[in-house]
Structure formats: structure tokens, C-alpha cells
Design a protein around this motif. Structure first.
Motif, PDB file in Angstrom:
ATOM      1  N   LEU A 176      -1.962  -7.369  -2.493  1.00 25.96           N
ATOM      2  CA  LEU A 176      -1.887  -5.934  -2.780  1.00 25.96           C
ATOM      3  C   LEU A 176      -2.928  -5.152  -1.996  1.00 25.96           C
ATOM      4  O   LEU A 176      -2.648  -4.053  -1.496  1.00 25.96           O
ATOM      5  CB  LEU A 176      -2.026  -5.683  -4.283  1.00 25.96           C
ATOM      6  CG  LEU A 176      -0.829  -6.118  -5.131  1.00 25.96           C
ATOM      7  CD1 LEU A 176      -1.138  -5.960  -6.610  1.00 25.96           C
ATOM      8  CD2 LEU A 176       0.428  -5.351  -4.745  1.00 25.96           C
ATOM      9  N   SER A 177      -4.106  -5.705  -1.855  1.00 23.79           N
ATOM     10  CA  SER A 177      -5.150  -5.050  -1.061  1.00 23.79           C
ATOM     11  C   SER A 177      -4.728  -4.931   0.398  1.00 23.79           C
ATOM     12  O   SER A 177      -4.894  -3.882   1.028  1.00 23.79           O
ATOM     13  CB  SER A 177      -6.452  -5.836  -1.171  1.00 23.79           C
ATOM     14  OG  SER A 177      -7.446  -5.260  -0.361  1.00 23.79           O
ATOM     15  N   LEU A 187      -1.651  -4.917   1.533  1.00 25.33           N
ATOM     16  CA  LEU A 187      -0.582  -3.915   1.610  1.00 25.33           C
ATOM     17  C   LEU A 187      -1.143  -2.498   1.578  1.00 25.33           C
ATOM     18  O   LEU A 187      -0.700  -1.635   2.331  1.00 25.33           O
ATOM     19  CB  LEU A 187       0.409  -4.094   0.457  1.00 25.33           C
ATOM     20  CG  LEU A 187       1.456  -5.182   0.611  1.00 25.33           C
ATOM     21  CD1 LEU A 187       2.255  -5.320  -0.669  1.00 25.33           C
ATOM     22  CD2 LEU A 187       2.365  -4.909   1.788  1.00 25.33           C
ATOM     23  N   GLN A 188      -2.105  -2.273   0.713  1.00 27.52           N
ATOM     24  CA  GLN A 188      -2.694  -0.941   0.590  1.00 27.52           C
ATOM     25  C   GLN A 188      -3.353  -0.522   1.899  1.00 27.52           C
ATOM     26  O   GLN A 188      -3.239   0.630   2.321  1.00 27.52           O
ATOM     27  CB  GLN A 188      -3.706  -0.920  -0.549  1.00 27.52           C
ATOM     28  CG  GLN A 188      -4.247   0.462  -0.845  1.00 27.52           C
ATOM     29  CD  GLN A 188      -5.189   0.452  -2.029  1.00 27.52           C
ATOM     30  OE1 GLN A 188      -5.839  -0.554  -2.306  1.00 27.52           O
ATOM     31  NE2 GLN A 188      -5.260   1.562  -2.735  1.00 27.52           N
ATOM     32  N   SER A 190       0.563   1.169   3.606  1.00 27.80           N
ATOM     33  CA  SER A 190       0.448   2.045   2.432  1.00 27.80           C
ATOM     34  C   SER A 190       1.799   2.571   1.972  1.00 27.80           C
ATOM     35  O   SER A 190       1.982   2.852   0.792  1.00 27.80           O
ATOM     36  CB  SER A 190      -0.512   3.198   2.712  1.00 27.80           C
ATOM     37  OG  SER A 190      -0.067   3.951   3.827  1.00 27.80           O
ATOM     38  N   TYR A 196       3.007  -0.157  -0.276  1.00 31.41           N
ATOM     39  CA  TYR A 196       2.076  -0.473  -1.363  1.00 31.41           C
ATOM     40  C   TYR A 196       2.539   0.090  -2.699  1.00 31.41           C
ATOM     41  O   TYR A 196       2.563  -0.637  -3.699  1.00 31.41           O
ATOM     42  CB  TYR A 196       0.676   0.035  -1.025  1.00 31.41           C
ATOM     43  CG  TYR A 196      -0.302  -0.099  -2.159  1.00 31.41           C
ATOM     44  CD1 TYR A 196      -0.812  -1.339  -2.515  1.00 31.41           C
ATOM     45  CD2 TYR A 196      -0.714   1.015  -2.871  1.00 31.41           C
ATOM     46  CE1 TYR A 196      -1.709  -1.474  -3.555  1.00 31.41           C
ATOM     47  CE2 TYR A 196      -1.622   0.897  -3.918  1.00 31.41           C
ATOM     48  CZ  TYR A 196      -2.115  -0.342  -4.251  1.00 31.41           C
ATOM     49  OH  TYR A 196      -2.993  -0.473  -5.294  1.00 31.41           O
TER      50      TYR A 196
END
Length: 85
Positions: A54-55, A57-58, A62, A65
Motif C-alpha cells: 500500500l505504501s 502504491l501510494q 496514487s 492507491y
């Protein structure tokens, strides 16, 4: 690769069982304790993997995300519903 992981898990399980027995726990309880220990480690690994993904992807995607967060949340809700049934 999967076979190696299974061998490593089986070895870890046997080692933990022997360790718990050496500490004075009955074999039956040692088996459950060892299984729970490995299960907890697996959960912690999965949580770390999810947080890392997830990090990533963020930071790099984004646009995806937010959708990923929705998928993760929906999965949690579905799981909780299955557990309640």
C-alpha cells in the motif's frame, strides 16, 4: 520454491514443538503452541507485506492507491461478515 517453504515450515514447527516440550509443556499443548506461534508470524508477515504494498502504491501509483484502499476495506468487511455467520 513452494516445496522448500513447506520444508522450512515443517522444520520450524518440529523445532518449536521440541523447544516447548523441552520447557516442560506436554506434547499436545506444545503442538498447539508451535502452530499458533507460526500462524502469528505468518499474520505479521502478511500485514507487513500489505503495508509495504500500500505504501508503494501510494508513492508510485496514487491513482490506484485509493481503489486499493477500497478493495482492502471491502475484503475486511466481507471477512467479518463470514466470521459472524
Amino acid at each position: 520454491m513452494i516445496e522448500q517453504n513447506m520444508d522450512a515450515r515443517q522444520q520450524a514447527l518440529q523445532f518449536l514443538i521440541a523447544n516447548f516440550v523441552a520447557q516442560g509443556h506436554p506434547v499436545q499443548y506444545a503442538q498447539h503452541m508451535a502452530t499458533a506461534t507460526i500462524f502469528q508470524a505468518d499474520l505479521e508477515l502478511r500485514n507487513a507485506q500489505m503495508a509495504s504494498l500500500l505504501s508503494w502504491l501510494q508513492q508510485t501509483h496514487s491513482d490506484v492507491y485509493q481503489e486499493a484502499i477500497v478493495v482492502v476495506e471491502n475484503t475486511r468487511k466481507q471477512f467479518e461478515q463470514r466470521v459472524r455467520q
